[in-house]
Design a protein around this motif. Structure first.
Motif, short mmCIF file in Angstrom:
data_model
loop_
_atom_site.label_atom_id
_atom_site.label_comp_id
_atom_site.label_asym_id
_atom_site.label_seq_id
_atom_site.Cartn_x
_atom_site.Cartn_y
_atom_site.Cartn_z
N ARG A 275 -8.27 6.83 -23.59
CA ARG A 275 -7.02 6.09 -23.71
C ARG A 275 -6.94 5.04 -22.60
O ARG A 275 -6.56 3.89 -22.85
CB ARG A 275 -5.82 7.04 -23.60
N LYS A 276 -7.30 5.43 -21.40
CA LYS A 276 -7.26 4.51 -20.26
C LYS A 276 -8.28 3.39 -20.45
O LYS A 276 -7.99 2.22 -20.16
CB LYS A 276 -7.52 5.27 -18.97
N GLY A 277 -9.46 3.75 -20.93
CA GLY A 277 -10.46 2.73 -21.18
C GLY A 277 -10.00 1.71 -22.20
O GLY A 277 -10.17 0.50 -22.02
N ARG A 278 -9.40 2.19 -23.28
CA ARG A 278 -8.92 1.28 -24.33
C ARG A 278 -7.86 0.33 -23.78
O ARG A 278 -7.88 -0.88 -24.06
CB ARG A 278 -8.36 2.07 -25.51
N ILE A 279 -6.93 0.85 -22.99
CA ILE A 279 -5.85 0.01 -22.46
C ILE A 279 -6.41 -1.05 -21.52
O ILE A 279 -6.05 -2.23 -21.61
CB ILE A 279 -4.81 0.89 -21.73
N ILE A 280 -7.31 -0.66 -20.62
CA ILE A 280 -7.80 -1.57 -19.59
C ILE A 280 -8.72 -2.64 -20.15
O ILE A 280 -8.57 -3.83 -19.83
CB ILE A 280 -8.51 -0.79 -18.48
N VAL A 281 -9.68 -2.27 -20.99
CA VAL A 281 -10.69 -3.26 -21.39
C VAL A 281 -10.50 -3.82 -22.79
O VAL A 281 -11.12 -4.83 -23.13
CB VAL A 281 -12.12 -2.67 -21.26
N ILE A 282 -9.66 -3.19 -23.62
CA ILE A 282 -9.48 -3.68 -24.99
C ILE A 282 -8.06 -4.20 -25.21
O ILE A 282 -7.86 -5.38 -25.52
CB ILE A 282 -9.82 -2.59 -26.02
N GLU A 283 -7.08 -3.33 -25.08
CA GLU A 283 -5.70 -3.71 -25.40
C GLU A 283 -5.17 -4.81 -24.49
O GLU A 283 -4.45 -5.70 -24.94
CB GLU A 283 -4.79 -2.48 -25.32
N ALA B 240 0.14 -10.42 -24.43
CA ALA B 240 0.74 -11.50 -23.65
C ALA B 240 1.29 -10.99 -22.33
O ALA B 240 1.25 -11.69 -21.31
CB ALA B 240 1.85 -12.17 -24.46
N ALA B 241 1.80 -9.76 -22.33
CA ALA B 241 2.37 -9.19 -21.11
C ALA B 241 1.29 -8.79 -20.11
O ALA B 241 1.46 -8.95 -18.90
CB ALA B 241 3.24 -7.98 -21.44
N LEU B 242 0.19 -8.27 -20.62
CA LEU B 242 -0.86 -7.77 -19.74
C LEU B 242 -1.92 -8.81 -19.39
O LEU B 242 -2.68 -8.62 -18.43
CB LEU B 242 -1.56 -6.55 -20.37
N GLY B 243 -1.99 -9.89 -20.15
CA GLY B 243 -3.01 -10.91 -19.89
C GLY B 243 -3.01 -11.41 -18.46
O GLY B 243 -4.05 -11.41 -17.80
N PRO B 244 -1.85 -11.84 -17.92
CA PRO B 244 -1.83 -12.30 -16.53
C PRO B 244 -2.19 -11.21 -15.53
O PRO B 244 -2.85 -11.47 -14.52
CB PRO B 244 -0.37 -12.76 -16.34
N ARG B 245 -1.78 -9.97 -15.81
CA ARG B 245 -2.13 -8.85 -14.92
C ARG B 245 -3.64 -8.61 -14.96
O ARG B 245 -4.27 -8.37 -13.93
CB ARG B 245 -1.40 -7.57 -15.36
N ARG B 246 -4.22 -8.67 -16.15
CA ARG B 246 -5.67 -8.48 -16.29
C ARG B 246 -6.43 -9.53 -15.49
O ARG B 246 -7.39 -9.21 -14.78
CB ARG B 246 -6.05 -8.56 -17.77
N GLY C 59 -2.93 3.99 -25.75
CA GLY C 59 -4.34 4.35 -25.74
C GLY C 59 -4.87 4.91 -27.04
O GLY C 59 -6.09 5.06 -27.20
N THR C 60 -3.97 5.21 -27.99
CA THR C 60 -4.43 5.74 -29.28
C THR C 60 -4.06 4.84 -30.45
O THR C 60 -4.87 4.65 -31.36
CB THR C 60 -3.84 7.15 -29.52
N ARG C 61 -2.87 4.26 -30.41
CA ARG C 61 -2.42 3.41 -31.52
C ARG C 61 -2.49 1.92 -31.19
O ARG C 61 -2.48 1.09 -32.09
CB ARG C 61 -0.98 3.76 -31.90
N GLY C 62 -2.52 1.60 -29.90
CA GLY C 62 -2.56 0.20 -29.49
C GLY C 62 -1.22 -0.29 -28.99
O GLY C 62 -0.17 0.30 -29.29
N ILE C 63 -1.25 -1.38 -28.23
CA ILE C 63 -0.04 -1.91 -27.63
C ILE C 63 0.95 -2.38 -28.69
O ILE C 63 2.16 -2.17 -28.59
CB ILE C 63 -0.38 -3.05 -26.66
#
Length: 212
Positions: A112-120, A125-131, A32-36
């Protein structure tokens, strides 16, 4: 002697669970601060204050940690959103506004949560299918809130719901990165108006319906 051995009042299973919680908390902070891309096994271990050898107890790979952090946030969004809907009196508009308010509280209060959910998640590749899967699932919730006589599984309503999900995500992104400055209540009201404008469009093209 029989049974699990305890150290400091914790069983072996409890210690593993506690280390897992610390790794997830560290993952949330770094993602949430540095990126995935910058959230590595070594970095997470250092952030958690744990030896890297403990990581494999809970996560086969760093991508599995990324998914666990994402899923924890999604679970929080779902639980708080559904609770807000259940606790709100009134029609579909009031209930959808309550859900949007809960979403804004989570994503904009802890950015941090906002960045992970809507940006990161969009570039992972790992989160794309989950998103994608979660967008479809939440789209179903929106379709169910429509207050429409149209079938919630109809192509028109499902597309409208996905249209709304994408729009909310992009709007939240703009607010998170500072591209748009807006009062929280104004943001929620506007998103709710846009949601029902999209659903009205479906009603107009797909047959008669109740008003929200």
């Amino acid at each position: 002697m029989s049974g699990a051995r305890h150290y400091g009042g914790l069983s072996g299973a409890d210690r593993i669970a506690e280390r897992r919680r610390r790794f997830i908390a560290a993952g949330l902070e770094l993602m949430g601060t540095r990126g995935i891309a910058a959230t590595t096994l070594r970095g997470v271990a250092e952030q958690a204050g744990l030896a890297a050898r403990y990581f494999a107890e809970s996560f086969p790979t760093i991508e599995d940690l990324h998914v666990a952090v994402f899923d924890d946030i999604v679970t929080e969004i779902e639980e708080r959103g559904l609770a807000a809907i259940a606790d709100t009196e009134g029609g579909p508009r009031a209930r959808s506004r309550a859900a949007l308010s809960a979403l804004a509280d989570i994503l904009l209060t802890d950015r941090r949560k906002g960045r992970i959910i809507v940006i990161e998640s969009a570039s992972s590749a790992a989160l794309g299918p989950r998103r994608l899967a979660e967008a479809q699932r939440f789209g179903g919730i929106i379709a169910g809130l429509s207050g429409s006589d149209n079938d919630p599984q109809s192509v028109e309503l499902r597309l409208a719901a996905q249209f709304v999900i994408g729009g909310v995500s992009e709007a939240m992104t703009a607010v998170l990165v500072g591209a748009i400055t807006v009062d929280r209540e104004h943001l929620i009201d506007l998103l709710n108006d846009l949601l029902f404008a999209a659903l009205r469009g479906v009603r107009a093209t797909a047959g008669p319906a109740r008003t929200g």
